[in-house]
Design a protein around this motif. Structure first.
Motif, PDB file in Angstrom:
ATOM      1  N   GLY A  90       0.780  -1.226   0.000  1.00  0.00           N
ATOM      2  CA  GLY A  90       0.000   0.000   0.000  1.00  0.00           C
ATOM      3  C   GLY A  90       0.809   1.272   0.000  1.00  0.00           C
ATOM      4  N   LYS A  91       2.122   1.151  -0.125  1.00  0.00           N
ATOM      5  CA  LYS A  91       2.984   2.332  -0.092  1.00  0.00           C
ATOM      6  C   LYS A  91       3.813   2.418  -1.364  1.00  0.00           C
ATOM      7  CE  LYS A  91       3.405   2.694   4.939  1.00  0.00           C
ATOM      8  NZ  LYS A  91       4.356   2.872   6.070  1.00  0.00           N
ATOM      9  N   GLU A  92       4.349   3.603  -1.621  1.00  0.00           N
ATOM     10  CA  GLU A  92       5.222   3.785  -2.765  1.00  0.00           C
ATOM     11  C   GLU A  92       6.606   3.208  -2.470  1.00  0.00           C
ATOM     12  OE1 GLU A  92       3.266   7.861  -4.660  1.00  0.00           O
ATOM     13  OE2 GLU A  92       5.315   7.861  -3.907  1.00  0.00           O
ATOM     14  N   ARG A  93       7.300   2.890  -3.530  1.00  0.00           N
ATOM     15  CA  ARG A  93       8.663   2.406  -3.367  1.00  0.00           C
ATOM     16  C   ARG A  93       9.528   3.538  -2.811  1.00  0.00           C
ATOM     17  NH1 ARG A  93      10.704  -0.824  -8.395  1.00  0.00           N
ATOM     18  NH2 ARG A  93      10.652   1.226  -9.380  1.00  0.00           N
ATOM     19  N   LEU A 111       9.169  -3.649  12.721  1.00  0.00           N
ATOM     20  CA  LEU A 111       7.985  -4.050  11.971  1.00  0.00           C
ATOM     21  C   LEU A 111       7.857  -3.251  10.680  1.00  0.00           C
ATOM     22  CD1 LEU A 111       5.324  -4.358  14.820  1.00  0.00           C
ATOM     23  CD2 LEU A 111       6.716  -6.157  13.804  1.00  0.00           C
ATOM     24  N   GLU A 112       8.220  -1.976  10.750  1.00  0.00           N
ATOM     25  CA  GLU A 112       8.069  -1.098   9.582  1.00  0.00           C
ATOM     26  C   GLU A 112       9.109  -1.359   8.490  1.00  0.00           C
ATOM     27  OE1 GLU A 112       8.278  -0.212  12.814  1.00  0.00           O
ATOM     28  OE2 GLU A 112       9.452   1.643  13.061  1.00  0.00           O
ATOM     29  N   ASP A 113      10.038  -2.258   8.736  1.00  0.00           N
ATOM     30  CA  ASP A 113      10.982  -2.647   7.688  1.00  0.00           C
ATOM     31  C   ASP A 113      10.396  -3.708   6.760  1.00  0.00           C
ATOM     32  OD1 ASP A 113      13.598  -2.429  10.134  1.00  0.00           O
ATOM     33  OD2 ASP A 113      13.124  -0.964   8.566  1.00  0.00           O
ATOM     34  N   THR A 114       9.231  -4.204   7.099  1.00  0.00           N
ATOM     35  CA  THR A 114       8.572  -5.201   6.259  1.00  0.00           C
ATOM     36  C   THR A 114       8.278  -4.612   4.885  1.00  0.00           C
ATOM     37  OG1 THR A 114       7.570  -6.364   8.121  1.00  0.00           O
ATOM     38  CG2 THR A 114       6.479  -6.571   5.988  1.00  0.00           C
ATOM     39  N   ALA A 115       8.778  -5.285   3.850  1.00  0.00           N
ATOM     40  CA  ALA A 115       8.626  -4.779   2.486  1.00  0.00           C
ATOM     41  C   ALA A 115       9.264  -5.760   1.514  1.00  0.00           C
ATOM     42  CB  ALA A 115       9.297  -3.419   2.335  1.00  0.00           C
ATOM     43  N   VAL A 116       9.010  -5.527   0.242  1.00  0.00           N
ATOM     44  CA  VAL A 116       9.784  -6.183  -0.801  1.00  0.00           C
ATOM     45  C   VAL A 116      10.989  -5.289  -1.073  1.00  0.00           C
ATOM     46  CG1 VAL A 116       9.826  -6.995  -3.183  1.00  0.00           C
ATOM     47  CG2 VAL A 116       7.735  -7.258  -1.797  1.00  0.00           C
ATOM     48  N   TYR A 117      12.171  -5.890  -1.027  1.00  0.00           N
ATOM     49  CA  TYR A 117      13.412  -5.149  -1.224  1.00  0.00           C
ATOM     50  C   TYR A 117      13.943  -5.410  -2.632  1.00  0.00           C
ATOM     51  CZ  TYR A 117      13.610  -3.813   3.652  1.00  0.00           C
ATOM     52  OH  TYR A 117      13.333  -3.254   4.883  1.00  0.00           O
ATOM     53  N   TYR A 118      14.252  -4.318  -3.318  1.00  0.00           N
ATOM     54  CA  TYR A 118      14.723  -4.392  -4.689  1.00  0.00           C
ATOM     55  C   TYR A 118      16.165  -3.914  -4.789  1.00  0.00           C
ATOM     56  CZ  TYR A 118       9.767  -4.758  -5.839  1.00  0.00           C
ATOM     57  OH  TYR A 118       8.446  -5.153  -5.922  1.00  0.00           O
ATOM     58  N   CYS A 119      16.948  -4.670  -5.526  1.00  0.00           N
ATOM     59  CA  CYS A 119      18.307  -4.288  -5.867  1.00  0.00           C
ATOM     60  C   CYS A 119      18.263  -3.559  -7.210  1.00  0.00           C
ATOM     61  CB  CYS A 119      19.169  -5.535  -5.965  1.00  0.00           C
ATOM     62  SG  CYS A 119      20.864  -5.271  -6.490  1.00  0.00           S
ATOM     63  N   THR A 120      19.085  -2.541  -7.361  1.00  0.00           N
ATOM     64  CA  THR A 120      19.032  -1.764  -8.578  1.00  0.00           C
ATOM     65  C   THR A 120      20.404  -1.224  -8.948  1.00  0.00           C
ATOM     66  OG1 THR A 120      17.854   0.067  -9.639  1.00  0.00           O
ATOM     67  CG2 THR A 120      18.402   0.355  -7.327  1.00  0.00           C
ATOM     68  N   ALA A 121      20.596  -0.932 -10.245  1.00  0.00           N
ATOM     69  CA  ALA A 121      21.887  -0.491 -10.753  1.00  0.00           C
ATOM     70  C   ALA A 121      21.740   0.775 -11.586  1.00  0.00           C
ATOM     71  CB  ALA A 121      22.520  -1.593 -11.590  1.00  0.00           C
ATOM     72  N   ALA A 122      22.722   1.655 -11.449  1.00  0.00           N
ATOM     73  CA  ALA A 122      22.718   2.928 -12.176  1.00  0.00           C
ATOM     74  C   ALA A 122      24.067   3.157 -12.832  1.00  0.00           C
ATOM     75  CB  ALA A 122      22.422   4.083 -11.217  1.00  0.00           C
TER      76      ALA A 122
END
Length: 127
Positions: free
Chosen positions: A42-45, A88-99
């Motif tokens: 329910g939140k933005e990335r 608890l608020e660290d619960t999320a899907v974690y994405y790795c990304t490259a720039a």
């Protein structure tokens, strides 16, 4: 084509630690500054952490500063996110990304600069 594969997510209790890994393939690892973002239901990335191509000057979101540490290993084409004192608020899907950032010492918190993304790994923190 560059691919990013995350691993290490799971279910942990509040206060525990967890280490996420991300392997880059299909490209020259030293060419990329790396980052971690997360998205809770329910939140933005949102930005979590970033590290420059040289491994210097990591930056962190205020919410994880002092609890999370990002590092990179050029020999393994990998970046890591060591997470401690999980909440608890660290619960999320974690994405790795490259720039592709020209400066070898600049880390970026700007999502718009990242061009490659992994599929994400779920981190769930329970009470």
């Amino acid at each position: 084509q560059v691919q990013l594969i995350e691993s290490g997510g799971g279910l942990v209790q509040a206060g525990d630690s967890l280490k996420l890994s991300c392997i880059l393939s299909g490209g020259t690892f030293s060419s990329y500054a790396m980052g971690w973002f997360r998205q809770a239901p329910g939140k933005e990335r949102e930005f979590v952490a970033a590290i420059s191509r040289s491994g210097r000057n990591p930056v962190y979101a205020d919410s994880v500063q002092g609890r999370f540490t990002m590092s990179r290993d050029s020999a393994k084409n990998a970046v890591y996110l060591q997470m401690s004192s999980l909440k608890l608020e660290d619960t999320a899907v974690y994405y790795c990304t490259a720039a592709t950032i020209y400066s070898s010492t600049r880390s970026s918190a700007r999502e718009s600069e990242y061009i490659y993304w992994g599929q994400g790994t779920q981190v769930t923190v329970s009470s």
